[in-house]
Design a protein around this motif. Structure first.
Motif, PDB file in Angstrom:
ATOM      1  N   UNK A  60       1.013  -1.472   0.067  1.00 28.19           N
ATOM      2  CA  UNK A  60       0.054  -0.109   0.237  1.00 28.19           C
ATOM      3  C   UNK A  60       0.913   1.155   0.191  1.00 28.19           C
ATOM      4  N   UNK A  61       1.899   1.432   0.732  1.00 26.76           N
ATOM      5  CA  UNK A  61       2.672   2.580   1.060  1.00 26.76           C
ATOM      6  C   UNK A  61       3.711   2.365  -0.660  1.00 26.76           C
ATOM      7  N   UNK A  62       3.901   1.934  -0.198  1.00 28.23           N
ATOM      8  CA  UNK A  62       6.055   1.687  -0.684  1.00 28.23           C
ATOM      9  C   UNK A  62       5.264   1.410  -2.680  1.00 28.23           C
ATOM     10  N   UNK A  63       5.956   1.745  -3.201  1.00 32.24           N
ATOM     11  CA  UNK A  63       5.889   2.206  -5.314  1.00 32.24           C
ATOM     12  C   UNK A  63       7.770   1.896  -5.075  1.00 32.24           C
TER      13      UNK A  63
ATOM     14  N   UNK B 157       3.448   9.472 -10.203  1.00 36.58           N
ATOM     15  CA  UNK B 157       3.659  11.154 -10.982  1.00 36.58           C
ATOM     16  C   UNK B 157       5.489  11.304 -10.437  1.00 36.58           C
ATOM     17  N   UNK B 158       6.395  11.400 -11.733  1.00 35.68           N
ATOM     18  CA  UNK B 158       7.546  11.794 -10.840  1.00 35.68           C
ATOM     19  C   UNK B 158       7.519  13.147 -10.469  1.00 35.68           C
ATOM     20  N   UNK B 159       6.259  13.979 -10.989  1.00 34.49           N
ATOM     21  CA  UNK B 159       6.287  15.231 -10.523  1.00 34.49           C
ATOM     22  C   UNK B 159       6.379  15.566  -8.560  1.00 34.49           C
ATOM     23  N   UNK B 160       5.116  14.196  -8.599  1.00 36.28           N
ATOM     24  CA  UNK B 160       4.579  14.234  -7.315  1.00 36.28           C
ATOM     25  C   UNK B 160       6.108  13.768  -5.985  1.00 36.28           C
ATOM     26  N   UNK B 161       7.014  13.315  -6.384  1.00 31.86           N
ATOM     27  CA  UNK B 161       7.803  13.114  -5.976  1.00 31.86           C
ATOM     28  C   UNK B 161       9.415  13.901  -5.646  1.00 31.86           C
ATOM     29  N   UNK B 162      10.404  13.674  -4.815  1.00 32.17           N
ATOM     30  CA  UNK B 162      11.086  14.197  -4.332  1.00 32.17           C
ATOM     31  C   UNK B 162      12.698  13.623  -4.732  1.00 32.17           C
ATOM     32  N   UNK B 163      12.409  13.394  -6.118  1.00 32.70           N
ATOM     33  CA  UNK B 163      13.215  12.863  -7.131  1.00 32.70           C
ATOM     34  C   UNK B 163      14.448  13.147  -7.866  1.00 32.70           C
ATOM     35  N   UNK B 164      13.574  14.454  -8.549  1.00 34.19           N
ATOM     36  CA  UNK B 164      13.886  15.769  -9.552  1.00 34.19           C
ATOM     37  C   UNK B 164      13.921  17.351  -8.023  1.00 34.19           C
ATOM     38  N   UNK B 165      13.458  17.159  -6.958  1.00 31.11           N
ATOM     39  CA  UNK B 165      13.821  18.332  -6.286  1.00 31.11           C
ATOM     40  C   UNK B 165      13.762  18.071  -4.930  1.00 31.11           C
TER      41      UNK B 165
ATOM     42  N   UNK C 258       8.367  10.273  -1.299  1.00 33.40           N
ATOM     43  CA  UNK C 258       9.862  10.377  -0.615  1.00 33.40           C
ATOM     44  C   UNK C 258      10.367   9.345  -0.590  1.00 33.40           C
ATOM     45  N   UNK C 259      12.015   9.715  -2.151  1.00 32.72           N
ATOM     46  CA  UNK C 259      12.556   8.401  -2.588  1.00 32.72           C
ATOM     47  C   UNK C 259      13.264   7.564  -0.752  1.00 32.72           C
ATOM     48  N   UNK C 260      13.109   6.260  -1.248  1.00 34.01           N
ATOM     49  CA  UNK C 260      12.959   5.143  -0.296  1.00 34.01           C
ATOM     50  C   UNK C 260      13.945   3.903  -0.407  1.00 34.01           C
ATOM     51  N   UNK C 261      14.971   3.522   0.675  1.00 36.40           N
ATOM     52  CA  UNK C 261      16.176   2.695   0.536  1.00 36.40           C
ATOM     53  C   UNK C 261      15.567   1.351   1.341  1.00 36.40           C
ATOM     54  N   UNK C 262      14.616   0.220   0.634  1.00 37.97           N
ATOM     55  CA  UNK C 262      14.391  -0.867   1.393  1.00 37.97           C
ATOM     56  C   UNK C 262      14.290  -2.279   1.031  1.00 37.97           C
ATOM     57  N   UNK C 263      16.153  -1.684   1.107  1.00 41.61           N
ATOM     58  CA  UNK C 263      17.210  -3.498   1.821  1.00 41.61           C
ATOM     59  C   UNK C 263      17.595  -3.947   0.045  1.00 41.61           C
TER      60      UNK C 263
ATOM     61  N   UNK D 136       9.517   4.653  -3.391  1.00 41.99           N
ATOM     62  CA  UNK D 136       9.364   5.503  -3.209  1.00 41.99           C
ATOM     63  C   UNK D 136       8.204   5.610  -2.061  1.00 41.99           C
ATOM     64  N   UNK D 137       8.067   6.168  -0.919  1.00 39.80           N
ATOM     65  CA  UNK D 137       7.296   6.060   0.474  1.00 39.80           C
ATOM     66  C   UNK D 137       5.937   7.320  -0.013  1.00 39.80           C
ATOM     67  N   UNK D 138       4.745   6.579   0.424  1.00 39.79           N
ATOM     68  CA  UNK D 138       3.595   7.261   0.650  1.00 39.79           C
ATOM     69  C   UNK D 138       3.473   8.617   1.857  1.00 39.79           C
ATOM     70  N   UNK D 139       4.097   9.362   1.273  1.00 36.45           N
ATOM     71  CA  UNK D 139       4.527  10.210   2.315  1.00 36.45           C
ATOM     72  C   UNK D 139       3.436  12.075   2.963  1.00 36.45           C
ATOM     73  N   UNK D 140       1.926  11.383   1.753  1.00 34.30           N
ATOM     74  CA  UNK D 140       1.001  12.197   2.456  1.00 34.30           C
ATOM     75  C   UNK D 140       0.419  12.523   3.582  1.00 34.30           C
ATOM     76  N   UNK D 141       0.234  11.923   4.256  1.00 32.79           N
ATOM     77  CA  UNK D 141       0.119  11.168   5.812  1.00 32.79           C
ATOM     78  C   UNK D 141       0.833  10.570   6.480  1.00 32.79           C
ATOM     79  N   UNK D 142       1.654  10.777   7.017  1.00 33.11           N
ATOM     80  CA  UNK D 142       2.667   9.650   7.623  1.00 33.11           C
ATOM     81  C   UNK D 142       2.278   9.196   8.756  1.00 33.11           C
ATOM     82  N   UNK D 143       1.285   9.728   8.919  1.00 40.13           N
ATOM     83  CA  UNK D 143       0.721   9.263  10.470  1.00 40.13           C
ATOM     84  C   UNK D 143       0.029   7.802   9.940  1.00 40.13           C
TER      85      UNK D 143
END
Length: 294
Positions: A63-66, A72-80, A87-92, A105-112
């Motif tokens: 659900x939270x990792x893609x 959408x690249x513009x919805x990530x912090x890859x180029x900004x 947010x870019x994510x290291x999963x092992x 990348x990890x869904x950071x729209x609602x971190x809680x």
């Protein structure tokens, strides 16, 4: 440990002191460990020199990792570097040294909504996000190996990150933990398929290194590995196929390939040479005042 040439009455029969086991964190019954290796556990440890972050436990990776190319690249912090939905994510991942295994990348729209985050906090609350660090895959069927993780990446709980404000300290840790001696130390501490934070923190970390340009060595090893990682379309820093890159493009495909192949061979030889130096010389590191070298 002693053998029959010393004081054992039976050939191929070995004795080990239970007191020696206590020198190893967790006191494993590692009867085969030499006295030289045992003395390494008298040194300082990683936990006293680095902040090791557990990472994010999603509770539902599907659900939270893609993969980064699934959103959408513009919805990530890859180029900004501004706050983003993803947010870019290291999963092992698989066995890989120096750099790589960062394509989520990890869904950071609602971190809680994530399992181990209690409130909607910014990603730069994590030290490793601000400054990067050294990561490893907690679950592995291979020997211990580590990778450099740049800043602006959040880590998973299965890919913890150890970080220090001094980049040279990060490079030292990277070089040490990819040394063949540390593969042995990791196996002594925990010979299972999992190498969690607690075990990584117990690894010896010598203070009295001899002088060497860690920044140069670490940077070169990382750059070679990164170049390899970025040559595939699954990397978010992929730009073009190496075969049609201006650096290797010639009038014919055959000559372009030969030029590229020569480049790959040179990179492989350089990486091999650097890794051999890391293993055999170990940077002439003084591990004790008695000039014990690994």
């Amino acid at each position: 440990m002693s053998d029959t040439k010393n004081n054992n009455p039976v050939p191929n029969f070995y004795r080990a002191s239970a007191e020696d086991f206590k020198k190893i964190p967790g006191s494993p019954i590692a009867y085969w460990v030499s006295e030289k290796i045992l003395r390494l556990f008298d040194l300082n440890t990683v936990k006293n020199n680095f902040k090791i972050e557990f990472g994010i436990k999603t509770g539902d990776n599907d659900l939270f990792l893609k993969k980064w190319y699934e959103v959408n690249l513009h919805d990530t912090n890859i180029k900004k570097f501004t706050p983003s939905k993803w947010i870019k994510h290291s999963k092992g991942g698989e066995f890989r040294k120096w750099y790589g295994n960062i394509d989520y990348v990890i869904d950071w729209r609602k971190p809680s909504n994530l399992m181990n985050i209690s409130h909607d906090s910014p990603p730069d609350n994590y030290d490793s996000y601000r400054q990067g660090g050294i990561s490893w895959s907690e679950i592995t069927s291979n020997k211990l190996c580590t990778r450099y993780i740049p800043s602006n990446i959040l880590s998973n709980n299965k890919a913890p990150i150890a970080s220090n404000n001094d980049i040279n300290e990060n490079y030292k840790l990277l070089l040490l933990t990819n040394n063949k001696i540390y593969a042995i130390l990791g196996f002594i501490i925990n010979p299972s398929l999992s190498f969690p934070i607690g075990d990584f923190a117990k690894l010896p970390y010598p203070d009295n290194f001899s002088k060497i340009d860690y920044l140069c060595s670490g940077t070169r090893l990382i750059n070679i590995s990164k170049t390899d990682w970025d040559s595939y379309e699954t990397s978010w820093d992929f730009s073009t196929l190496p075969l049609i890159s201006p650096d290797f493009l010639t009038p014919t495909i055959e000559s372009s390939y030969q030029k590229l192949r020569t480049h790959w061979q040179e990179m492989t030889r350089e990486m091999q040479s650097l890794e051999e130096e890391n293993n055999n010389m170990s940077y002439a590191v003084k591990l004790t005042e008695r000039s014990l070298y690994i």
